[in-house]
Design an enzyme around this catalytic site. Sequence first.
Site, PDB file in Angstrom:
ATOM      1  N   GLU A 191       2.774   6.935  -2.645  1.00 44.88           N
ATOM      2  CA  GLU A 191       2.486   8.079  -3.510  1.00 44.88           C
ATOM      3  C   GLU A 191       2.939   9.412  -2.903  1.00 44.88           C
ATOM      4  O   GLU A 191       3.366  10.303  -3.638  1.00 44.88           O
ATOM      5  CB  GLU A 191       0.979   8.174  -3.790  1.00 44.88           C
ATOM      6  CG  GLU A 191       0.365   6.922  -4.372  1.00 44.88           C
ATOM      7  CD  GLU A 191      -0.205   5.998  -3.313  1.00 44.88           C
ATOM      8  OE1 GLU A 191      -0.742   4.948  -3.682  1.00 44.88           O
ATOM      9  OE2 GLU A 191      -0.106   6.329  -2.106  1.00 44.88           O
TER      10      GLU A 191
ATOM     11  N   ASP B 143      -9.029   3.660  -3.173  1.00 51.93           N
ATOM     12  CA  ASP B 143     -10.139   3.922  -2.260  1.00 51.93           C
ATOM     13  C   ASP B 143     -11.318   4.563  -2.981  1.00 51.93           C
ATOM     14  O   ASP B 143     -11.274   5.739  -3.359  1.00 51.93           O
ATOM     15  CB  ASP B 143      -9.674   4.834  -1.125  1.00 51.93           C
ATOM     16  CG  ASP B 143      -8.552   4.217  -0.306  1.00 51.93           C
ATOM     17  OD1 ASP B 143      -8.340   3.002  -0.441  1.00 51.93           O
ATOM     18  OD2 ASP B 143      -7.891   4.937   0.458  1.00 51.93           O
TER      19      ASP B 143
ATOM     20  N   ASP C 243       0.835  -1.197   0.000  1.00 46.69           N
ATOM     21  CA  ASP C 243       0.000   0.000   0.000  1.00 46.69           C
ATOM     22  C   ASP C 243       0.874   1.253   0.000  1.00 46.69           C
ATOM     23  O   ASP C 243       2.064   1.210   0.339  1.00 46.69           O
ATOM     24  CB  ASP C 243      -0.896  -0.017   1.245  1.00 46.69           C
ATOM     25  CG  ASP C 243      -2.174   0.790   1.068  1.00 46.69           C
ATOM     26  OD1 ASP C 243      -2.316   1.461   0.027  1.00 46.69           O
ATOM     27  OD2 ASP C 243      -3.023   0.742   1.970  1.00 46.69           O
TER      28      ASP C 243
END
Length: 737
Positions: free
Chosen positions: A417, A480, A414
Amino acid sequence: MKFTDGYWMHRPGITALNPQDVSDVVAEGSKLSVYAPTQPINARGDALNCPQLTITFDSPLPDVISVTIEHFQGALDLGPHFEVAETNPEVNIAIGETETVYASGALSARIKTDGAWGVDFMAGGHVLTSSVPRSIGLISDAAGKNFVHEQLTLGVGTNVYGLGERFGAFVKNGQSVDIWNEDGGTSSDLAYKNVPFYLTNSGYGIFVNHPEQVSFEVGSEVVSRTQFSVEGQKLQYFVIHGDTPKDILARYTELTGRPSRIPAWSYGLWLSTSFTTNYNEETVMGFIDGMEQRGLPLSVFHFDCHWMRAFHWSDFIWDPATFPDPEGMLARLHDRGLKVCVWINPYIAQRSYLFKEGMELGYLVKKEDGSLWQWDMWQAGMALVDFTNPEATRWYQDKLRTLLGQGVDSFKTDFGERIPTNVRWHDGSSPERMHNYYAQLYNQVVFDLLTKELGAGEAVLFARSATAGGQKLPVHWGGDCESTFAAMSESLRGGLSLASSGFGFWSHDIGGFEGTPDPDIFKRWIAFGLLSSHSRLHGSNSYRVPWLVDDESSEVLKHFTELKMRLMPYLLASAEEAYASGTPMMRPMFLEFPQDPGCAGLDRQYLLGPDLLVAPVMDASGTVQFYLPEGTWTHLETGGQISGPGWHTKTFSVFQAATYVRQGAVIPLGTVCDRPEYDWSREVEFVAFAPTEGQQSIVRIPQQGGGSAVFDVTVTNVSSSGSHVAAVERVDNAGIK
């Protein structure tokens, strides 16, 4: 980034220099250098005080031409760089009096050397796209920053696709797109996976070879051109030709990398703890028992963030309060036939024991003054692992290796970024270039470890961030999204854009991530999720086990999971195309039917593999509108037939979806429906859809351990009523290849 104010003027503070002449053309080996002054040279004195651009043409692969535009060549090249393949193809350079032609394979660049600037990129005697007067610009702004841009013409009817996983309009014409990874969800123009590559339906794609921010104006500054720009004194891009969009993707993925082979078990259903829910081993085993009691096939169990202690992410230590016996628990999960995935990220909270260790060893990213870069967003006082340091990479991998020894099989990589630019990297890399490229380093570090420890073909990630080349490290999921039909559609647009950017595999959170889906949304999303390359039940603050939604959801999940398990021989054969040629498993319609204008803008349906059309239902009524190309199309489950080309509106129960099989397809369907791993070449039946009598097909089914079983299939006894299922005479004529 826009520089102009309408057709004639530039924005306040902007000055631009453009090629106005060609002073010389020099061929050296496979390279052609064109020297282009920014004012006409009519006399010797005109060469004084005149900036000159150097435009270099080269070719790393056949049908690919590299164009490098440079002003000052003395800047430091700090890296990082995308990995780009080079095979040193044969090129042809013909220098004439008024034009020079540079050719690689079927692609050529015709460069005007007399009069106004112009380059035509051509194939098959046709112009694909052109660099015209004022296309190339050396820009200076009021703050003293410099930029280089190129503008390539957009032909009438040319559509632009790709640029990474983007959730807005699928066709990018008219959009401004900045290639800059952000953690922004799926409901804006921000994206987790930014790729400076676009694909067209007009015989070419463009890859801008810059890891830093690239700004695209797709018919949004000059309506008839696509502009791309970078800050600095240099811009490099590749023109990639192919007769079809598939051919272009094949060349692009040959240039930047093909997807790595992934294990068959990864195609099964993944179930997650969800994000902020309360759970321990009892909860986990309760979910698994519930799935088993309801006959719901499950392949992977995923532990999200809270398998570690709060404020300690990431320290890779199981929370002793909820998981006091992790090795025993993982062994029990394996005994149930499950693989295990755990959540990780590259951020180290200040309270993690790894923080002090990493700081003392110099493994964490530092600011320019030598202090550690830290902030409180996400984790208190968190720092960032510096993967440009080989020792830091080995240190990080050692921590993950311990988890593999405990029984973990895969990692959800995960984040990656939010990478700062006010820092100093161990290897001296440019902070601006590392912002996007960090995702590639992070995922590569983890994928390499899995490959080394588990073996080739057994590594698989569940990754969120990526850039060009990220397709080599599957699988990626869409990030998400909300639990709404609108979010379902934006997720699909993101997946189709990512597929158009060279990524072969993609997933999303069934039911959406934020919020709790109502039963209608959840059941419709189940069909979409199980008819995707990879399938995961995951949410934010609510569990995603189906019986907590309603009883019928369990039955719907059972139906579509079993359907996917039966499709495994077909899905694995489709995956072979991704490995071999870069053709994605989930295919935008224009990719498979480039000659059908009705497919050019479709973004609510796709092909799963070469023959199965899927149009997810995104309405509580069960009604869906979809387009079928020419031919007779047969519903996968009911056998009902309808014809294309044309639009159709149908209403389906929650146990069905708009799943239509192409005319003449022979689909290998497994006879096993409770797991993804079985003998696909033996536990299989062949089903012919709208076949012709005597039709012969070659069907290849990958085998465990490598190779494929190759079958000659002859269709016999086609009924006069046109039944979708025909008797099939099967001959295994070639054995294993």
